[in-house]
Scaffold this motif. Structure first.
Motif, PDB file in Angstrom:
ATOM      1  N   TYR A 440      45.609  45.647  35.620  1.00  0.00           N
ATOM      2  CA  TYR A 440      44.640  46.319  34.744  1.00  0.00           C
ATOM      3  C   TYR A 440      44.770  47.835  34.843  1.00  0.00           C
ATOM      4  CZ  TYR A 440      40.084  48.471  33.785  1.00  0.00           C
ATOM      5  OH  TYR A 440      39.083  49.299  33.347  1.00  0.00           O
ATOM      6  N   ASN A 441      44.870  48.340  36.056  1.00  0.00           N
ATOM      7  CA  ASN A 441      44.933  49.783  36.273  1.00  0.00           C
ATOM      8  C   ASN A 441      46.185  50.382  35.639  1.00  0.00           C
ATOM      9  OD1 ASN A 441      43.868  52.160  37.304  1.00  0.00           O
ATOM     10  ND2 ASN A 441      44.741  51.884  39.339  1.00  0.00           N
ATOM     11  N   THR A 443      47.939  49.091  33.099  1.00  0.00           N
ATOM     12  CA  THR A 443      47.825  49.015  31.638  1.00  0.00           C
ATOM     13  C   THR A 443      46.887  50.087  31.115  1.00  0.00           C
ATOM     14  OG1 THR A 443      48.203  46.631  31.783  1.00  0.00           O
ATOM     15  CG2 THR A 443      47.305  47.473  29.728  1.00  0.00           C
ATOM     16  N   ARG A 444      45.784  50.283  31.801  1.00  0.00           N
ATOM     17  CA  ARG A 444      44.808  51.297  31.386  1.00  0.00           C
ATOM     18  C   ARG A 444      45.434  52.689  31.404  1.00  0.00           C
ATOM     19  NH1 ARG A 444      39.554  52.208  35.165  1.00  0.00           N
ATOM     20  NH2 ARG A 444      41.223  52.339  36.710  1.00  0.00           N
ATOM     21  N   ILE A 452      51.800  42.719  30.323  1.00  0.00           N
ATOM     22  CA  ILE A 452      50.973  41.520  30.466  1.00  0.00           C
ATOM     23  C   ILE A 452      51.578  40.325  29.730  1.00  0.00           C
ATOM     24  CG2 ILE A 452      48.745  40.501  29.846  1.00  0.00           C
ATOM     25  CD1 ILE A 452      47.442  43.085  30.803  1.00  0.00           C
ATOM     26  N   TRP A 507      35.396  39.247  38.451  1.00  0.00           N
ATOM     27  CA  TRP A 507      36.123  40.109  37.517  1.00  0.00           C
ATOM     28  C   TRP A 507      37.466  39.499  37.137  1.00  0.00           C
ATOM     29  CZ3 TRP A 507      40.862  42.521  37.922  1.00  0.00           C
ATOM     30  CH2 TRP A 507      41.167  43.409  36.877  1.00  0.00           C
ATOM     31  N   CYS A 508      38.193  38.952  38.119  1.00  0.00           N
ATOM     32  CA  CYS A 508      39.509  38.366  37.839  1.00  0.00           C
ATOM     33  C   CYS A 508      39.398  37.206  36.849  1.00  0.00           C
ATOM     34  CB  CYS A 508      40.152  37.860  39.127  1.00  0.00           C
ATOM     35  SG  CYS A 508      40.783  39.144  40.225  1.00  0.00           S
ATOM     36  N   TYR A 511      38.703  38.687  33.427  1.00  0.00           N
ATOM     37  CA  TYR A 511      39.844  39.460  32.938  1.00  0.00           C
ATOM     38  C   TYR A 511      40.981  38.539  32.503  1.00  0.00           C
ATOM     39  CZ  TYR A 511      43.496  43.079  32.865  1.00  0.00           C
ATOM     40  OH  TYR A 511      44.511  43.923  32.490  1.00  0.00           O
ATOM     41  N   GLN A 515      42.508  38.418  28.721  1.00  0.00           N
ATOM     42  CA  GLN A 515      43.911  38.687  28.426  1.00  0.00           C
ATOM     43  C   GLN A 515      44.578  37.501  27.744  1.00  0.00           C
ATOM     44  OE1 GLN A 515      45.280  41.779  28.646  1.00  0.00           O
ATOM     45  NE2 GLN A 515      43.119  42.215  29.108  1.00  0.00           N
TER      46      GLN A 515
END
Length: 764
Positions: A440-441, A443-444, A452, A507-508, A511, A515
């Motif tokens: 995530y970090n 990609t952000r 991904i 969170w996982c 997320y 995705q």
């Protein structure tokens, strides 16, 4: 009391005066590396005092059989160990038949070491009086080439100060080395050949079990009073050691200079039957270029690194030295050239932690490499985990999980778990969440939307499946709970409902579901491939969301905070400030039983979650949790102070943030944890960088936009740093009164500075 013998300097690490008691510490602090190999700052000449000899080759390891008193099902068979490689730097010296050894000299004066971080070399000089009365002046410079990554170079200069002496030099290769860190004192290497070719020598060996084939090599050139010595050296064989001996008579004030080139080639990169020919080609290049030209190349290569990685602090020399030392060591350890490599907590500076990969890479190192290099470097680190997904599936299966659940290892070289402390191997499962967060970090920050669908989604599916099986449904709570875990704070293990682990799991799961939906809409072919490969069932994403929405989080209404885990308030909550200083560090003073019953936190745990998911919580939530947990944190993990520094900066507790920054930046230079002789804390050094860029600089990426909210410690005149954001080199400069941004990209960039959105034009 912390050590304080390192001289403050903006670009160098300097030691003055010889003290045998600090030799091992300095061997760590003055270490060299070039991403492909590294070595502690051992003396080239014989030294019989306390020393920790170490030379290491990236990616070459040995599966040291696990050693535990009581075997438990699921334990890994081995703990991977980075191997102490054959020693190529050695140069034995005799003066009138007496070995030259600083430990036996009657006097050593003018001793000075310097690690020049701007240019990437290490130098040592001194004058010594031997027990036979001979007086020598010695100056040594060495470096590991960034351009020829298999090559290192040494210039060793001796001047006779008192009169005529017979000098014998014997540069050598030594394969008879062992690891300091060994479970059973196994033999790790099997030597197969020693070969001498004029002034060149080669030692071939392979590692037992893993069968990495390596050729250690050297070539020597001797210069007396400016004239090259052309006579062939004597070949000296002794056990697993191959040397070349030179003898000559020297008069007072005469100078002798030995140039030694050496290093390693391995079958990680070259065919094993071509190792000696390849080593010869490298030596041809080295000898043709010569030491001085190679050094110029080295300076230019480091200049290129510093152009984007440097952080400049004005007004605080120790803070400046600290951050550059951290940046320098990170680049010595990993440069991103080889996707099969990763970053060990000690790098090339010691053997603790086996030189293996930990969750440190994803949580701390990826932000540094994303912002100081091209995004391909960070992508390589993520690809490393993707390629090890089959092993993560195996690791989960060994612990009783099925259906494509993936548990990434706490410690690994090849994807297999190789850590054998049960409370970590089986319970410190938060590492799975750090790997998902890194995807995530990345990609952000980079806006790379291809990782991904190409690789990352398979990882996220495996991790989500693990969490879905790892939770238990509690009938009394009517919620999902997580039993028997250890969070980042290893001073509390086998606990129930560690808040950080539960939050990561929630969170996982969400997320991964999100995705899957995105990839199904935008990358339908990849989606179909992944669904087929992972055998994803239609009901699974819905199940993940149902679990995520019903996870239990321990909390205290009285204190208005999330609790670190169930039962935390049952502890006697005595703040660290009330501890007797003589009891610190508690991990060296207290029994493990006493530590586990205490409220003391080894490293950020709840606060680690607040760092990762900052936008999920209000400023008031941050303040309340920071002020509740900080008083109980002893920071006896190298990974702790940086997170506290970043959070303190956000809360405008700048003085406190500065104290944490100084601790993390000078953790090794000042030896806060009294263990630097074992090696440096490489992965936590990335946290030092984050303390400035994300802490004082307030750098964030929000809604695809680069944002800054900077502050500055009161004793700094100014600071500045550069980051590479999507191909734009952005420089932030902050004084006590002003802040400015520059854009060295090819196009303009929209950014947020404080509360203002602005268009930052390109300067070229």
């Amino acid at each position: 009391m912390n050590q304080d013998y390192i001289k403050p300097n903006a670009w160098s690490i300097i030691e003055e005066g010889f003290d045998a008691a600090r030799v091992k510490s300095s061997e760590s602090l003055f270490s060299l590396g070039n991403g492909a190999m590294g070595q502690r700052a051992n003396f080239e000449e014989t030294y019989t005092g306390p020393s920790f000899q170490g030379s290491y080759i990236a990616g070459v390891y040995y599966p040291d059989k696990t050693k535990v008193g009581w075997w438990k099902n699921g334990y890994p068979e081995y703990f991977a160990k980075v191997l102490n490689a054959p020693n190529w730097i050695g140069i034995d010296i005799w003066v009138d038949g007496e070995p030259f050894d600083l430990n036996s000299c009657t006097q050593v004066t003018d001793f000075r070491r310097e690690l020049n971080m701007r240019e990437g070399w290490y130098q040592r000089s001194f004058k010594a009086t031997m027990s036979n009365g001979a007086q020598l002046s010695v100056s040594v410079k060495r470096f590991l080439s960034l351009k020829l990554e298999e090559l290192g170079a040494i210039s060793y200069t001796i001047q006779v100060l008192d009169g005529a002496h017979k000098i014998r030099l014997e540069p050598y290769l030594d394969g008879g080395i062992t690891n300091e860190d060994s479970n059973w004192d196994d033999k790790f290497w099997n030597q197969t050949a020693m070969e001498s070719q004029g002034e060149r020598a080669f030692l071939k060996a392979y590692t037992l079990k893993t069968e990495f084939h390596v050729c250690s090599f050297m070539a020597n050139r001797l210069c007396h009073e400016g004239n090259w010595i052309s006579s062939a050296p004597e070949t000296v064989l002794a056990g697993e050691r191959l040397g070349h001996a030179y003898e000559l008579d020297m008069e007072k004030n005469e100078t002798l200079k030995l140039y030694k080139f050496g290093g390693y080639v391995s079958d990680r990169r070259y065919a094993k039957e071509n190792l000696i020919p390849t080593a010869n080609q490298i030596l041809d290049t080295a000898l043709e270029m010569g030491f001085d030209t190679l050094l110029v190349q080295q300076v230019l290569a480091w200049q290129s690194i510093w152009d984007t990685a440097d952080i400049e602090i004005v007004g605080d020399l120790k803070a400046q030295q600290g951050i550059r030392f951290n940046i320098f060591q990170l680049n010595q350890t990993y440069l991103g050239n080889d996707p099969k490599l990763n970053i060990g907590p000690k790098g090339f500076t010691g053997e603790k932690y086996g030189g293996s990969t930990y969750w440190d890479t994803e949580a701390y190192c990826i932000p540094f490499y994303m912002a100081t290099k091209n995004q391909e470097v960070a992508r390589n680190l993520l690809e490393y985990r993707f390629k090890q997904l089959p092993k993560a599936l195996e690791n989960a299966e060994k612990l009783g999980f099925d259906g494509g659940a993936a548990l990434y290892p706490m410690v690994t070289m090849n994807g297999e778990e190789c850590h054998n402390e049960w409370e970590i191997t089986f319970e410190e499962i938060h590492r799975n969440g750090a790997i998902a967060f890194a995807i995530y970090n990345y990609t952000r920050y980079t806006n790379d939307l291809t990782y991904i669908p190409e690789m990352g989604l398979e990882v996220l599916v495996g991790i989500a499946r693990f969490w879905a099986q790892r939770v238990s449904f509690s009938e009394p709570r009517s919620q999902y709970v997580m039993l028997g875990v250890t969070g980042p704070n290893e001073y509390e293990n086998n606990v129930n409902n560690n808040w950080y682990t539960n939050y990561l799991a929630q969170w996982c799961l969400l997320y991964a579901k999100e995705q899957l939906q995105l990839v199904s809409k935008k990358y339908s072919e990849d989606y179909e491939r992944i669904v087929k490969k992972t055998k994803l069932e239609e009901h699974e994403p819905g199940q993940w969301e149902e679990i995520a929405q019903n996870i239990y989080f321990p909390a205290s209404e009285t204190h208005g905070v999330y609790l670190q885990q169930d039962g935390f308030l049952d502890k006697e909550l005595i703040p660290v400030s009330d501890l007797d200083p003589s009891q610190r560090p508690i991990n060296q003073k207290w029994s493990w039983d006493r530590i586990l019953r205490s409220p003391y936190i080894k490293q950020a745990d709840v606060l680690q979650g607040f760092y990762f998911f900052e936008e999920h919580f209000s400023w008031e939530d941050h303040k309340k949790h920071f002020e509740f947990y900080e008083p109980f944190t002893v920071h006896e993990s190298s990974l702790s102070p940086c997170v506290h520094s970043i959070l303190a900066s956000r809360l405008d507790k700048v003085e406190q943030a500065y104290a944490f920054y100084l601790r993390t930046s000078r953790l090794d230079l000042d030896d806060y944890n009294k263990e630097v002789e074992e090696g440096l804390h490489i992965t936590s050094m990335a946290g030092t960088w984050m303390s400035i860029v994300e802490g004082f600089g307030g750098m964030r990426v929000k809604d695809g936009m680069l944002c800054f909210d900077p502050n500055i410690p009161a004793n700094w005149h100014s600071y500045s740093f550069k980051i590479n954001f999507r191909g734009h080199i952005i420089t932030l400069s902050k004084t006590q009164d002003e802040v400015s941004l520059r854009n060295q990209g090819k196009t303009g960039l929209r950014v947020r500075l404080l509360d203002e959105i602005m268009d930052l034009p390109a300067e070229r």
